[in-house]
Scaffold this active site. Structure first.
Site, PDB file in Angstrom:
ATOM      1  N   ARG A  91      20.950 -47.598  45.673  1.00  0.00           N
ATOM      2  CA  ARG A  91      22.498 -47.252  45.812  1.00  0.00           C
ATOM      3  C   ARG A  91      22.843 -46.672  47.004  1.00  0.00           C
ATOM      4  NH1 ARG A  91      23.408 -44.563  39.823  1.00  0.00           N
ATOM      5  NH2 ARG A  91      24.338 -46.468  38.906  1.00  0.00           N
ATOM      6  N   LYS A 123      19.624 -47.937  23.089  1.00  0.00           N
ATOM      7  CA  LYS A 123      20.471 -47.567  21.921  1.00  0.00           C
ATOM      8  C   LYS A 123      21.358 -48.908  21.720  1.00  0.00           C
ATOM      9  CE  LYS A 123      20.925 -42.546  21.595  1.00  0.00           C
ATOM     10  NZ  LYS A 123      21.919 -41.773  22.411  1.00  0.00           N
ATOM     11  N   GLY A 162      22.004 -49.754  36.643  1.00  0.00           N
ATOM     12  CA  GLY A 162      21.130 -48.760  37.120  1.00  0.00           C
ATOM     13  C   GLY A 162      19.597 -49.168  36.747  1.00  0.00           C
ATOM     14  N   GLY A 178      26.610 -48.423  33.215  1.00  0.00           N
ATOM     15  CA  GLY A 178      27.897 -48.010  32.339  1.00  0.00           C
ATOM     16  C   GLY A 178      29.177 -48.761  32.988  1.00  0.00           C
TER      17      GLY A 178
END
Ligand code: 3PG
Ligand code: MG
Length: 398
Positions: A40, A205, A355, A379
Site C-alpha cells: 500500500r 465470513k 488487502g 472492502g
C-alpha cells in the site's frame, strides 16, 4: 472528477497539498514494528513523488488499524514514516500528533519538496464519528493545513470519514493516480466484464460477502467459494464440517444462494483439516463428506484446487477476493497458491481485490505483474462491485 494531473498542471510549487493515503499496512506478528507487506505504501509513491518533485509541501495522512479515537502506541504510524522515507529516497518528517502542536509546527516548517506524515488519523474521535458536526470540526482542522486536497487512499474510499469525505468538501480536491486507476478497472469489470466471468471468493465470513455474492450472481459464469466461508455453504449442502468456521445463522441464506445459483456456485470437494489452528497441528486431506468432528478445515484440498483451477482456466475475466485458506501458515497455503497461479495463467483480465489477497500474492512470492490489476482496497473494491456509492469517490466528484 479532477485529477492529480490537473493539479500538477495548475502548478503546486510552494503550495501545501494534503494527501489522504491508505498506509494501513500489515505488521509482522512475531516482530512488532516490522511491516510485513508495504504494497500500500508503494502504491501511493507515484503521487507523492510527482508532488514532491513539483516542489509542493506534501502533508500525508492515513489511518492504521482501528484505534478507538485516542492515541494508542500500538497503532503509531512512526514505522511507516521510516519505510516511506526509504521508498521515496528522501526523508519523511513525522508529526507525533495529527492536528496538535507538533503537527502544526511541522506543517508550518515544511519546505518546498518536503514530505510530512501526520500521526494516525484515528487517534482523533472526529475522524470516524457518525456525527456530521464532530467530523466536520476535525475536518476543519485538517483542511487548515493545506491549499489543496488529493485523495489517493483507494482502500478507504468506502468510509464516510472526515479525511475521506469532509476534507474534500473544504478544499479544491483531486483524485490521485491510484484512485483513478482503481475506479477505472473496477468500472470495467463491473460494467462490461468479458465472459466467461469467474469470481473467486474466500476469507472467513459469508456475512461479509453476502451483498457482493447477490450482486455478482446474475453476472458470473462461475463463483468459486473457498476460505473459512465455504464451510457454511458445505453445511447448507448437508455436510458435517467438524470444528471448522461456521456461521450458523447464515446456513439457510447459503442454501437459498445455492438454489438461486443453479450450479454456478462451486464449492470445495476436499479440505485440509487440522486438530488446531496452528502450523504444527496434525493435519490431513479429507473429502468434504468425511471431515472428522474434532478437526477444523484450514485450506481447500488438492482436488478442489484442481477443480477451481480448471474453472479459472477458460475465463476471460477473473475477480478474486479472499484467500482459500490460512496461507500465512505453510501447511495451509497450497490452495491459495494454486488458485492464484491459475489466475496468472488465464488469457484474459484478472483483478485481485484487496488487502488480504493482495498481501497473499506478495507473501507467497507470486509474480505481481502476471495479474491484470492488484487492488489496494478489500472492502472498497467489494463495495464498488456491490454497486454501492463510495463516499470518498462521491466527494471527489462533487
Ligand atoms: C482496509 O484495510 O480495509 C482499509 O485500510 C480500511 O480500513 P478499515 O476497514 O479499518 O476502515
Ligand atoms: Mg478492512
Amino acid at each position: 472528477m479532477k485529477t492529480l494531473d490537473d493539479l500538477l498542471g495548475e502548478g503546486v510549487s510552494g503550495r501545501r497539498v494534503f494527501v489522504r493515503a491508505d498506509l494501513n499496512v500489515p505488521f509482522d506478528k512475531a516482530n512488532p514494528g516490522v511491516i510485513s507487506d508495504d504494497g500500500r505504501a508503494r502504491a501511493v509513491l507515484p503521487t507523492l513523488i510527482a508532488l514532491r518533485d513539483a516542489g509542493a509541501r506534501v502533508i500525508v495522512a492515513s489511518h492504521l488499524g482501528r484505534p478507538k479515537g485516542a492515541p494508542d502506541p500500538a497503532f503509531t504510524l512512526a514505522p511507516v514514516a521510516t519505510r516511506l522515507g526509504e521508498l521515496l529516497g528522501s526523508a519523511v518528517v513525522f508529526a507525533s500528533d495529527t492536528v496538535g502542536e507538533d503537527a502544526q509546527a511541522k506543517v508550518g516548517a515544511l519546505a518546498d519538496g518536503e514530505v510530512l506524515l501526520l500521526e494516525n488519523l484515528r487517534f482523533n474521535k472526529g475522524e470516524t464519528s457518525k456525527d456530521d458536526a464532530e467530523r466536520g470540526a476535525f475536518a476543519d482542522q485538517l483542511a487548515k493545513f493545506a491549499d489543496f486536497y488529493v485523495d489517493d487512499a483507494f482502500g478507504a474510499v468506502h468510509r464516510k470519514h472526515a479525511s475521506v469525505y469532509d476534507v474534500p468538501a473544504r478544499l479544491p480536491h483531486y483524485a490521485g493516480g491510484l484512485v483513478v486507476k482503481e475506479v477505472e478497472v473496477l468500472r470495467k469489470v463491473s460494467e462490461t466484464p468479458e465472459n466467461p466471468y469467474v469470481v473467486v471468493l474466500g476469507g472467513s465470513k459469508v456475512s461479509d460477502k453476502l451483498a457482493v455474492i447477490q450482486a455478482l450472481l446474475p453476472k458470473v459464469d462461475k463463483l468459486l467459494v473457498g476460505g473459512g466461508m465455504c464451510f457454511t455453504f458445505l453445511k447448507a449442502q448437508g455436510h458435517e464440517v467438524g470444528k471448522s468456521l461456521l456461521e450458523a445463522e447464515m446456513i439457510s441464506t447459503c442454501a437459498s444462494l445455492l438454489e438461486q445459483a443453479d450450479g454456478r456456485i462451486v464449492l470445495p470437494v476436499d479440505v485440509v483439516a487440522a486438530t488446531a489452528f496452528s502450523a504444527d497441528a496434525d493435519h490431513a486431506v479429507y473429502d468434504i463428506s468425511e471431515i472428522p468432528a474434532d478437526r477444523l478445515g484450514l485450506d481447500i484440498g488438492p482436488k478442489s484446487t484442481e477443480l477451481f483451477a480448471s474453472a479459472i482456466a477458460g475465463a476471460k475475466t477473473v475477480f478474486w477476493n479472499g484467500p482459500m485458506g490460512v496461507f500465512e501458515l505453510a501447511p495451509f497455503a497450497a490452495g491459495t497458491r494454486g488458485v492464484a497461479e491459475a489466475i496468472t495463467k488465464i488469457d484474459g483480465f484478472s483483478v485481485v481485490g484487496g488487502g488480504d489477497s493482495a498481501a497473499a500474492v506478495r507473501t507467497l512470492g507470486l509474480d505481481e505483474t502476471a495479474f491484470g490489476h492488484i487492488s489496494t482496497g478489500g472492502g472498497a473494491s467489494l463495495e464498488y462491485l456491490e454497486g454501492k456509492t463510495l463516499p470518498g469517490v462521491a466527494a471527489l466528484e462533487k
